[in-house]
Design a protein around this motif. Structure first.
Motif, PDB file in Angstrom:
ATOM      1  N   ALA A 167     -20.381 -22.375  71.846  1.00 13.40           N
ATOM      2  CA  ALA A 167     -19.365 -21.882  71.390  1.00 13.40           C
ATOM      3  C   ALA A 167     -18.625 -22.660  70.533  1.00 13.40           C
ATOM      4  O   ALA A 167     -17.955 -22.566  69.236  1.00 13.40           O
ATOM      5  N   THR A 168     -18.809 -24.104  70.844  1.00 18.11           N
ATOM      6  CA  THR A 168     -18.276 -25.110  69.892  1.00 18.11           C
ATOM      7  C   THR A 168     -18.965 -25.402  68.622  1.00 18.11           C
ATOM      8  O   THR A 168     -18.718 -26.308  67.855  1.00 18.11           O
ATOM      9  N   SER A 413     -23.420 -25.768  84.369  1.00 23.06           N
ATOM     10  CA  SER A 413     -22.719 -27.100  84.328  1.00 23.06           C
ATOM     11  C   SER A 413     -23.352 -27.850  85.417  1.00 23.06           C
ATOM     12  O   SER A 413     -23.321 -29.071  85.064  1.00 23.06           O
ATOM     13  N   HIS A 414     -23.674 -27.196  86.478  1.00 20.24           N
ATOM     14  CA  HIS A 414     -24.244 -28.072  87.531  1.00 20.24           C
ATOM     15  C   HIS A 414     -25.514 -28.920  87.124  1.00 20.24           C
ATOM     16  O   HIS A 414     -26.143 -29.815  87.339  1.00 20.24           O
ATOM     17  N   LEU A 433     -15.150 -34.674  88.013  1.00 18.98           N
ATOM     18  CA  LEU A 433     -15.101 -34.680  86.456  1.00 18.98           C
ATOM     19  C   LEU A 433     -13.765 -34.149  85.932  1.00 18.98           C
ATOM     20  O   LEU A 433     -13.298 -34.644  84.736  1.00 18.98           O
ATOM     21  N   GLN A 434     -12.981 -33.412  86.758  1.00 17.63           N
ATOM     22  CA  GLN A 434     -11.938 -32.943  86.203  1.00 17.63           C
ATOM     23  C   GLN A 434     -10.644 -33.899  86.690  1.00 17.63           C
ATOM     24  O   GLN A 434      -9.740 -33.865  85.725  1.00 17.63           O
ATOM     25  N   GLN A 435     -10.874 -34.656  87.637  1.00 18.96           N
ATOM     26  CA  GLN A 435     -10.022 -35.761  87.954  1.00 18.96           C
ATOM     27  C   GLN A 435      -9.940 -36.802  86.856  1.00 18.96           C
ATOM     28  O   GLN A 435      -8.806 -37.583  86.897  1.00 18.96           O
ATOM     29  N   GLU A 533     -14.255 -31.641  80.213  1.00 18.91           N
ATOM     30  CA  GLU A 533     -14.151 -30.995  78.805  1.00 18.91           C
ATOM     31  C   GLU A 533     -14.961 -31.612  77.829  1.00 18.91           C
ATOM     32  O   GLU A 533     -15.636 -30.963  76.992  1.00 18.91           O
ATOM     33  N   ALA A 534     -14.876 -32.964  77.917  1.00 18.57           N
ATOM     34  CA  ALA A 534     -15.755 -33.839  76.751  1.00 18.57           C
ATOM     35  C   ALA A 534     -17.152 -33.639  77.278  1.00 18.57           C
ATOM     36  O   ALA A 534     -17.975 -33.356  76.320  1.00 18.57           O
ATOM     37  N   LEU A 535     -17.435 -33.438  78.710  1.00 20.46           N
ATOM     38  CA  LEU A 535     -19.075 -33.333  78.760  1.00 20.46           C
ATOM     39  C   LEU A 535     -19.579 -32.187  78.488  1.00 20.46           C
ATOM     40  O   LEU A 535     -20.587 -32.160  78.116  1.00 20.46           O
ATOM     41  N   ASP A 536     -18.783 -31.003  78.609  1.00 26.38           N
ATOM     42  CA  ASP A 536     -19.138 -29.719  77.997  1.00 26.38           C
ATOM     43  C   ASP A 536     -19.347 -29.720  76.643  1.00 26.38           C
ATOM     44  O   ASP A 536     -20.265 -29.038  76.213  1.00 26.38           O
ATOM     45  N   ARG A 537     -18.313 -30.499  75.997  1.00 18.08           N
ATOM     46  CA  ARG A 537     -18.690 -30.415  74.463  1.00 18.08           C
ATOM     47  C   ARG A 537     -19.836 -31.351  74.113  1.00 18.08           C
ATOM     48  O   ARG A 537     -20.711 -30.896  73.160  1.00 18.08           O
ATOM     49  N   MET A 538     -20.306 -32.272  74.728  1.00 18.94           N
ATOM     50  CA  MET A 538     -21.446 -32.890  74.517  1.00 18.94           C
ATOM     51  C   MET A 538     -22.815 -32.061  74.992  1.00 18.94           C
ATOM     52  O   MET A 538     -23.627 -32.283  74.165  1.00 18.94           O
ATOM     53  N   GLU A 539     -22.750 -31.425  76.110  1.00 26.42           N
ATOM     54  CA  GLU A 539     -23.813 -30.749  76.524  1.00 26.42           C
ATOM     55  C   GLU A 539     -24.186 -29.529  75.526  1.00 26.42           C
ATOM     56  O   GLU A 539     -25.129 -29.082  75.108  1.00 26.42           O
ATOM     57  N   VAL A 540     -22.990 -28.894  75.021  1.00 22.90           N
ATOM     58  CA  VAL A 540     -23.273 -27.618  74.012  1.00 22.90           C
ATOM     59  C   VAL A 540     -24.014 -28.157  73.201  1.00 22.90           C
ATOM     60  O   VAL A 540     -24.756 -27.330  72.462  1.00 22.90           O
ATOM     61  N   ARG A 541     -23.731 -28.996  72.338  1.00 21.04           N
ATOM     62  CA  ARG A 541     -24.670 -29.840  71.298  1.00 21.04           C
ATOM     63  C   ARG A 541     -25.819 -30.707  71.613  1.00 21.04           C
ATOM     64  O   ARG A 541     -26.513 -31.169  70.783  1.00 21.04           O
ATOM     65  N   GLY A 542     -25.907 -30.953  72.813  1.00 22.79           N
ATOM     66  CA  GLY A 542     -27.025 -31.872  73.044  1.00 22.79           C
ATOM     67  C   GLY A 542     -26.762 -33.391  72.634  1.00 22.79           C
ATOM     68  O   GLY A 542     -27.672 -34.057  72.394  1.00 22.79           O
TER      69      GLY A 542
END
Length: 596
Positions: A167-168, A413-414, A433-435, A533-542
């Motif tokens: 999505a990003t 995500s896992h 990761l959320q903490q 949130e940052a890690l999700d952004r990284m994973e989406v774009r590899g």
């Protein structure tokens, strides 16, 4: 990039057209010519067709061992993982054509998408483009494959952006490339296969606004069917590898024999219910045209199609899961409408006919199965070309996907967390990761290189500092890009093939600046946001790293977020928590002994 988009769209369109003609050819040879010759022996000969198809696919598996990576493996490869197996798009296309033409309960959309994805991946490997552009070309190929397979270019674009690229990735440049590839592929498919959509759908009728809650009930049923569908696929594959109690013997049978066993099972069922054979578009079309199916037959077809698809996928036949999902959705929707009229006979005048529920059921089950709600909504809207169906679609699809996520959460995500090396218990990963905030894990003093620095000097500096990436800055020390060792290695390897002298190569590498090869379209992280949130952004774009900048000034660098540093920070946090719990429990034990 736009030229590459046209090239991908054209190549994918021709590949999908060829694929569909192959399916028709094999279907004609097996179910018409062969059955015309052996059908005089009795109706039981119909079972021989999927068995023969299984034999051919088994022989192909025996010769090639595997048919190459699937779409998920290609996406993982575009994120930095190694490609699992060799790219064999032609072999896989032939195996899929034999599978579908001989009656395997699968669909053509998955192979169509993989034809485009393979083409995009091959092109990126030949041109040795950056990882970001490799992901873009892969997405363009997937969009072209779905657009050509369904004659639905808009749905193809959203499938690539929603499922393949994430999505990003809705950047203007990315959308332009994906759009152009999808349009070219759909145009070529229309020339080769005709301009008609995949289904001739009936006109949707709105009987009453009060009908909308009924579609929510359909969304509930679709979520259950979606979960059962995905779980049955997993069980089918597990059975044939022998990991399910009672089916261990299947794991001892050589893999090339599995499609023959699967073909035998499909053939036996097809003797009584031939509707489950093959793609099933003819049966779905009949449901959409309100051909009279009894409620018992609809429910039987729903169960049998689910089981035969699991057997087809588990035994080694090649095909996609889109078409079976739509078959299940159409059966569910038609049956649901009939059940409503049985429960409340007077409700018929306030609700649409069963084909309307079949249409919405198709989208709802498809969305729940592939976790792509926007793609499913747009696909059916594109096929019906009727705006009035959008509200029921959104209601049923939205509820279906929401319930599927609650019943069976997505575990991607896992998987992504495991890829960065987090040795954290599964139930603690997301919580940890959320903490943690980005500023706790970022490198405060990242490597910076001036944009005018030559490639040769940049390579020497990064080798000397043993760093994987560096931020590219201008004269005012504002962020203009990011460069990685992969970017440098790709550029350096290109010069190995030129017959220039060593002095000429060194001169060219010195004169060429890193601003010419660095990535300028950058995603950012903020120091005060959760690390998850940052890690999700990284994973989406590899991505392996993410610049941390000020929220009010994206050119002002605060640090760099790196996967290795994230893994270290999270593992240290777990160790700290474990140590704290250990000390706390020890102190509690001492206090208890003192009090006693």
């Amino acid at each position: 990039m736009l030229f590459l988009a046209v090239l991908i769209g054209g190549g994918t369109g021709m590949g999908v057209v060829t694929f569909h003609y192959l399916i028709e050819l094999i279907h004609h040879l097996m179910l018409e010519n062969l059955m015309g010759a052996i059908g005089v022996w009795g109706a039981w000969t119909l079972a021989l067709v999927p068995i023969l198809g299984g034999l051919i696919v088994g022989l192909m598996r025996w010769r090639t061992q595997d048919f190459g990576p699937g779409l998920s493996s290609l996406i993982a490869a575009s994120e930095g993982s190694e490609i699992k197996g060799q790219l064999r798009p032609v072999t896989k296309m032939l195996a899929a054509a034999v599978s579908l033409g001989s009656g395997a309960s699968l669909g053509p959309e998955g192979p169509s998408v993989e034809i485009g994805a393979n083409f995009g991946m091959l092109l990126s490997l030949i041109l040795q483009v950056s990882q970001e552009r490799q992901r873009l070309l892969l997405g363009a190929g997937a969009a072209a494959g779905l657009a050509a397979g369904f004659n639905a270019p808009i749905a193809g674009v959203f499938f690539a952006l929603e499922v393949v690229m994430g999505a990003t990735s809705f950047a203007t440049s990315a959308v332009s490339v994906v759009l152009l590839a999808a349009v070219v592929a759909a145009l070529i498919a229309q020339i080769g296969l005709g301009a008609q959509p995949a289904f001739a759908l009936p006109v949707y009728q709105v009987r009453s606004p009060l009908e909308l809650p009924l579609y929510l009930g359909l969304g509930l049923g679709a979520s259950l069917v979606s979960v059962a569908y995905k779980q049955s696929i997993n069980w089918g594959k597990a059975c044939f590898v022998g990991s399910i109690p009672g089916f261990q013997f299947l794991g001892k049978i050589p893999q090339p024999i599995h499609p023959i066993i699967g073909g035998f099972m499909i053939g036996i069922v097809a003797l009584k219910f031939p509707q489950i054979l093959g793609i099933g578009y003819g049966t779905v079309q009949a449901m959409l045209q309100d051909v009279k199916f009894s409620l018992d037959l609809l429910l039987i077809l729903l169960v049998l199609k689910l089981l035969m698809t699991a057997i087809s996928a588990g035994s080694g036949f090649v095909g996609g899961l889109f078409a079976p999902a739509m078959f299940l959705g159409a059966s569910l929707g038609s049956a649901y409408a009939k059940v409503l009229t049985l429960i409340a006979p007077g409700i018929g005048e306030y609700m649409a006919a069963p084909p309307a529920y079949a249409m919405v059921g198709m989208a709802a089950v498809l969305a729940g199965s592939v976790r792509a709600p926007l793609t499913s909504i747009l696909m059916l809207f594109e096929l019906t070309r009727d705006y009035r169906i959008v509200l029921p679609l959104m209601a049923a699809v939205g509820l279906s996907v929401w319930l599927v996520e609650r019943i069976k959460p997505n575990t991607n995500s896992h998987t992504n967390l495991q890829q960065i090396g987090l040795s954290i218990p599964k139930d603690q990963k997301v919580e940890i990761l959320q903490q943690i905030l980005v500023e706790d894990a970022m490198l405060a003093c990242p490597k910076k290189l001036p944009a005018t620095l030559g490639i040769l000097e940049a390579a020497r500096e990064m080798i000397s500092d043993r760093t994987r990436s560096a931020l590219v800055i201008d004269d005012a020390e504002q962020l203009v890009g990011i460069i990685s060792l992969e970017d440098l290695n790709r550029t350096l390897s290109l010069w190995q093939n030129y017959p220039n002298s060593a002095s000429e190569i060194q001169s060219n590498l010195t004169n060429q600046s890193i601003i010419d090869i660095c990535t300028k379209e950058i995603l950012y992280a903020w120091r005060d946001e959760p690390l998850s949130e940052a890690l999700d952004r990284m994973e989406v774009r590899g991505l392996h790293q993410l610049p941390v900048v000020a929220r009010d000034n994206h050119d002002h660098i605060l640090g760099l977020l790196d996967k290795e540093q994230i893994a270290l920070t999270c593992n240290l946090a777990v160790t700290r928590q474990t140590l704290y719990r250990l000390v706390s429990s020890h102190q509690s034990l001492v206090s208890e002994k003192i009090n006693n």
